[in-house]
Write an enzyme that holds these catalytic residues in place. Structure first.
Site, PDB file in Angstrom:
ATOM      1  N   ASP A  26     -17.061 -10.392  -3.720  1.00 11.31           N
ATOM      2  CA  ASP A  26     -17.800  -9.335  -4.416  1.00 11.31           C
ATOM      3  C   ASP A  26     -17.292  -9.094  -5.832  1.00 11.31           C
ATOM      4  O   ASP A  26     -18.073  -8.835  -6.749  1.00 11.31           O
ATOM      5  CB  ASP A  26     -17.750  -8.027  -3.607  1.00 11.31           C
ATOM      6  CG  ASP A  26     -16.336  -7.663  -3.185  1.00 11.31           C
ATOM      7  OD1 ASP A  26     -15.706  -8.484  -2.484  1.00 11.31           O
ATOM      8  OD2 ASP A  26     -15.849  -6.579  -3.550  1.00 11.31           O
TER       9      ASP A  26
ATOM     10  N   LYS B 276       0.813  -1.225   0.000  1.00 10.27           N
ATOM     11  CA  LYS B 276       0.000   0.000   0.000  1.00 10.27           C
ATOM     12  C   LYS B 276       0.843   1.270   0.000  1.00 10.27           C
ATOM     13  O   LYS B 276       0.384   2.327  -0.440  1.00 10.27           O
ATOM     14  CB  LYS B 276      -0.916   0.009   1.220  1.00 10.27           C
ATOM     15  CG  LYS B 276      -2.019  -1.039   1.160  1.00 10.27           C
ATOM     16  CD  LYS B 276      -3.194  -0.547   0.339  1.00 10.27           C
ATOM     17  CE  LYS B 276      -4.379  -1.494   0.450  1.00 10.27           C
ATOM     18  NZ  LYS B 276      -5.516  -1.019  -0.353  1.00 10.27           N
TER      19      LYS B 276
ATOM     20  N   SER C 243      -9.284   0.107   6.026  1.00  5.68           N
ATOM     21  CA  SER C 243      -9.379  -0.953   7.024  1.00  5.68           C
ATOM     22  C   SER C 243      -8.011  -1.284   7.598  1.00  5.68           C
ATOM     23  O   SER C 243      -7.874  -2.191   8.391  1.00  5.68           O
ATOM     24  CB  SER C 243      -9.986  -2.211   6.411  1.00  5.68           C
ATOM     25  OG  SER C 243      -9.145  -2.706   5.399  1.00  5.68           O
TER      26      SER C 243
ATOM     27  N   GLU D  76      -9.807 -13.766  -4.072  1.00  7.63           N
ATOM     28  CA  GLU D  76     -10.575 -13.198  -2.959  1.00  7.63           C
ATOM     29  C   GLU D  76     -10.840 -14.259  -1.895  1.00  7.63           C
ATOM     30  O   GLU D  76     -10.777 -15.456  -2.171  1.00  7.63           O
ATOM     31  CB  GLU D  76     -11.953 -12.738  -3.469  1.00  7.63           C
ATOM     32  CG  GLU D  76     -11.929 -11.512  -4.349  1.00  7.63           C
ATOM     33  CD  GLU D  76     -13.339 -11.188  -4.819  1.00  7.63           C
ATOM     34  OE1 GLU D  76     -13.834 -10.112  -4.477  1.00  7.63           O
ATOM     35  OE2 GLU D  76     -13.935 -12.027  -5.542  1.00  7.63           O
TER      36      GLU D  76
ATOM     37  N   SER E 234       1.156  -9.727  -0.358  1.00  2.83           N
ATOM     38  CA  SER E 234       0.855  -8.292  -0.317  1.00  2.83           C
ATOM     39  C   SER E 234       1.203  -7.587   0.983  1.00  2.83           C
ATOM     40  O   SER E 234       1.414  -6.374   0.983  1.00  2.83           O
ATOM     41  CB  SER E 234      -0.619  -8.058  -0.637  1.00  2.83           C
ATOM     42  OG  SER E 234      -1.425  -8.677   0.345  1.00  2.83           O
TER      43      SER E 234
ATOM     44  N   GLY F  79     -16.019 -13.426   0.793  1.00  7.23           N
ATOM     45  CA  GLY F  79     -16.155 -12.039   0.338  1.00  7.23           C
ATOM     46  C   GLY F  79     -15.828 -11.906  -1.126  1.00  7.23           C
ATOM     47  O   GLY F  79     -14.931 -11.146  -1.507  1.00  7.23           O
TER      48      GLY F  79
END
Lengths: 328, 328
Positions: free
Chosen positions: B216, B54, B79, B210, B310, B214
């Site tokens: 989505d 990130k 989050s 994923e 990650s 979850g």
């Protein structure tokens, strides 16, 4: 007494290891630097093949076997990481191996050693009771019976020179250093690294770090002769040695500026730091050098300091409990 | 619809990040390859600054602020890892930051975020209830009140381009790849990486992964439009997003070959594998891509596969219990 190895031997070992051993990363951390009050360069030998620096020395020794020695194979005794290192090096060089291991070695290390011997009927692990039996005697007996070459875990010039390549790589990457901190069990790593470091940079201060409960080398240096202690009670299982070797002691006596110690509680604190801040699994023995820096056992303020993280082979259940802060 | 970012944007981001972000190592493991039946190249973004990829996107976005934007500062909602990333990037670029975080975010992530803001009276963490409040609305309100620029965690071209530099570096180091596996929360990482990977090597198959609870994005791709789900119950807290972004969805729809899912139990198994075999602390979300390879969710037999780890920011007590095999 002349030193048993030279920088030239370490350089030759580096040539043998090129493309075989991992060139492990050198990592830095702002949080680690704040903790130590110094600029630390961590040589991550926990990311080495089989999870520890020991692969370097083992492979360097086995790669120098004659054709006849290769046919008969290698035997060794070890509390863990050297066992895996010899088993893996023997597998890569296609020779038989017999490993004499303590029956109470960490289960993960026993399993990993056997995995490297898988599929070879001529290779096996022999267990012994480390509180009652003499592993060196067992090793010598089997070696004589089967014509195998004994490669001890630390007191051998080829092993020492191989381990020194860790310091060679670290200094190539980090540049000039004021000090180098290295964990000490039998002294193979610290002696190889001291010869390499002083050869590259004669003014560097090399420190060895032992568990407080097992300071056989510190006592030996103070006394000026090898002191033998009882099997120490420490979580640093790779440093549960009872005495340095003849060759390693000679190098330590001449080349190491000071012998330091840290407690088991300080090792656990360092393990937690590495997991939380640097995302690294480091075994207790592998935390010795770093813990000395974090606890400021010697004055390194403002210095550029190399720190060898020697290995990461630790039983996952015990390790998980240490991280979670639960009873061992 | 044209793609919102190009390989050129990712390359420009790499220029901004040079000497600021770590160039994280690419590690390999024979045991991992055996597990997956493929040759895996792990890009270790758990070893990135602040412990996750990130930082790349956050810094790339903030480095493009105008002088006026810098004075007012940055606000974001996250989050966890994006929060730390923005806080660290703001610290490095000397600007105020406000971070809107869920009150139940992992304590380690809250503490780390606040640590990056330490000593700045103009910076703070604002907590909200993620099951009842809308973080985007809170973020927009504070942004309007204080004149701050909102940098969302994924749906922003500068963020996406920054994340793509992870794939750029991985492919520079590993060479030609048949496939690339990337975890998916809101889709910032996978969209940046897909654009970079396909730009460098048009035939590569990029897969997003994923948590099964979850999915989505998987559902959105299947439906051909953005599907919004309830906050998913999964240990992969970085992938508890309810829907992909408009921009990230467009890239995923066009560039990602398939969306895969893994269970929480498979994430725990992967975490244990990384600690035991590779000596790496990888957080649950960071294990998504690797778990898909280990569980052979898609056929990668014999292929050269890039896998992005990650991040490594995980509460140490929970993590220790997972490793020890104790109840969560």
């Amino acid at each position: 007494m002349p030193l048993p190895i030279s920088l030239q031997d370490v350089r030759a070992a580096a040539g043998r290891l090129a493309g075989v051993a991992h060139r492990t990363p050198v990592l830095t951390s702002r949080r680690a630097d704040e903790r130590a009050g110094a600029q630390l360069f961590f040589k991550c030998e926990n990311l080495q093949r089989m999870g520890a620096f020991k692969f370097r020395g083992a492979y360097n020794a086995l790669a120098q076997f004659t054709a006849e020695q290769r046919r008969a194979g290698v035997i060794t005794f070890s509390s863990g990481n050297h066992a895996q290192a010899i088993a893996l090096a023997a597998q890569l060089l296609d020779m038989p191996s017999v490993i004499v291991m303590p029956a109470d070695a960490p289960p993960a290390k026993l399993a990993a050693t056997r995995a490297y011997q898988a599929g070879r009927a001529d290779s096996e692990v022999v267990l012994y009771d480390r509180y009652r039996e003499d592993r060196e005697a067992i090793g010598r007996r089997v070696a004589a019976e089967r014509g195998m070459t004994l490669i001890p875990p630390f007191d051998h010039p080829h092993v020492m020179a191989g381990q020194g390549t860790a310091a060679l790589e670290l200094m190539e990457e980090a540049g000039s250093l004021d000090a180098l901190l290295v964990c000490v069990g039998g002294g193979g790593l610290v002696s190889g690294c001291a010869v390499a470091a002083l050869g590259l940079q004669p003014g560097i201060a090399v420190y060895g770090v032992e568990p407080a409960a097992g300071n056989d080398v510190q006592r030996s240096v103070a006394r000026g002769e090898i002191v033998r202690i009882d099997v120490p009670d420490t979580i640093a299982d790779g440093a549960q040695t009872q005495a340095p070797g003849k060759l390693t002691f000679e190098v330590i006596r001449q080349c190491v500026r000071g012998m330091l110690t840290v407690s088991d509680a300080q090792l656990v604190a360092a393990m937690r730091f590495f997991a939380e801040a640097m995302k690294l699994v480091v075994e207790p023995t592998g935390c010795l050098a770093a813990a000395a820096a974090f606890e400021r056992v010697v004055d390194l303020r403002g210095q550029r300091v190399g720190v060898i993280l020697s290995g990461g082979n630790v039983d996952l259940v015990r390790y998980g409990r240490w991280l979670a802060g639960e009873p061992d």
